[in-house]
Design an enzyme around this catalytic site. Structure first.
Site, PDB file in Angstrom:
ATOM      1  N   CYS A 110      -0.744   0.722   6.214  1.00  0.00           N
ATOM      2  CA  CYS A 110      -1.053  -0.156   7.346  1.00  0.00           C
ATOM      3  C   CYS A 110      -2.032  -1.233   6.902  1.00  0.00           C
ATOM      4  O   CYS A 110      -2.830  -1.017   5.987  1.00  0.00           O
ATOM      5  CB  CYS A 110      -1.722   0.618   8.488  1.00  0.00           C
ATOM      6  N   ASP A 111      -1.964  -2.378   7.571  1.00  0.00           N
ATOM      7  CA  ASP A 111      -2.957  -3.418   7.359  1.00  0.00           C
ATOM      8  C   ASP A 111      -3.050  -4.256   8.620  1.00  0.00           C
ATOM      9  O   ASP A 111      -2.049  -4.452   9.306  1.00  0.00           O
ATOM     10  CB  ASP A 111      -2.621  -4.301   6.166  1.00  0.00           C
ATOM     11  N   SER A 112      -4.249  -4.732   8.924  1.00  0.00           N
ATOM     12  CA  SER A 112      -4.475  -5.506  10.146  1.00  0.00           C
ATOM     13  C   SER A 112      -5.201  -6.806   9.848  1.00  0.00           C
ATOM     14  O   SER A 112      -6.070  -6.858   8.976  1.00  0.00           O
ATOM     15  CB  SER A 112      -5.335  -4.711  11.142  1.00  0.00           C
ATOM     16  N   LYS A 168       0.829  -1.209   0.000  1.00  0.00           N
ATOM     17  CA  LYS A 168       0.000   0.000   0.000  1.00  0.00           C
ATOM     18  C   LYS A 168       0.864   1.259   0.000  1.00  0.00           C
ATOM     19  O   LYS A 168       0.617   2.191  -0.775  1.00  0.00           O
ATOM     20  CB  LYS A 168      -0.927   0.003   1.221  1.00  0.00           C
TER      21      LYS A 168
END
EC number: 3.6.1.9
Length: 191
Positions: free
Chosen positions: A69-71, A50
């Site tokens: 960010c990624d979760s 991203k």
């Protein structure tokens, strides 16, 4: 100024509440095309993809860094992103109730020039989450609110989901979408 490479309203709100000047640009990365068997590595790969996608389109000289960010939630060996539908959310909640899960958030910061005091880096922060032992009726009511369908793991700590989490071990803001303590370490004091 920070450029957030995310469509997440929760991440944007965290930055606003922390008074971190930022703009938002959605990356358009196909998350389904990125795989890894280990959740911490997966979220870092997604965050990096991203950040790099948005960094590659950058033309504004006022932007000093791009943050991706990624979760995901890891639970009993499975990786949970956003539930596909209400039935999947209910099934997950019936498994998760009364148990611990690990919420992993990958963070990737890319400096936009060598003159900035920011260094490029990627890191995963993990927070342990203990879910409340909800009844089937409580699960049905929570899922019918629609909130679990919008969030990794099927809960939003900053919303109604705050009532269905018993305890956290680790960073609170990480569960919402990005670790503010990590970002504080990465960004210069005068940012």
């Amino acid at each position: 100024m920070l450029l957030l490479a995310s469509a997440s309203p929760a991440r944007r709100r965290l930055l606003e509440q922390a008074c971190i000047p930022h703009r938002v640009q959605v990356s358009g990365v196909d998350e389904d095309g990125i795989h890894h068997s280990e959740p911490p590595q997966l979220v870092c790969l997604l965050a990096e993809a991203k950040a790099k996608a948005v960094h590659g389109q950058l033309t504004d000289p006022s932007i000093h860094a791009v943050l991706g960010c990624d979760s995901v939630l890891a639970f009993e060996g499975e990786v949970f992103g956003k539930p596909a539908d209400a039935e999947e959310a209910k099934a997950r909640w019936r498994r998760m109730r009364g148990h611990w899960g690990d919420l992993h958030t990958g963070h990737c910061l890319i400096a936009t020039s060598s003159t900035t005091a920011i260094s490029s880096q990627c890191q995963c922060i993990t927070t342990r989450v203990l879910f409340a032992d909800l009844s089937d009726a409580e699960i049905d009511a929570y899922v019918s609110s629609g909130e679990p369908l919008q969030c990794a793991g099927g809960f939003a700590l900053e919303g109604r989901g705050g009532c269905v989490v018993e305890r956290l071990n680790g960073c609170y803001s990480n569960v919402i979408g990005l670790s503010l303590p990590l970002l504080r370490q990465w960004l210069p004091q005068d940012f």
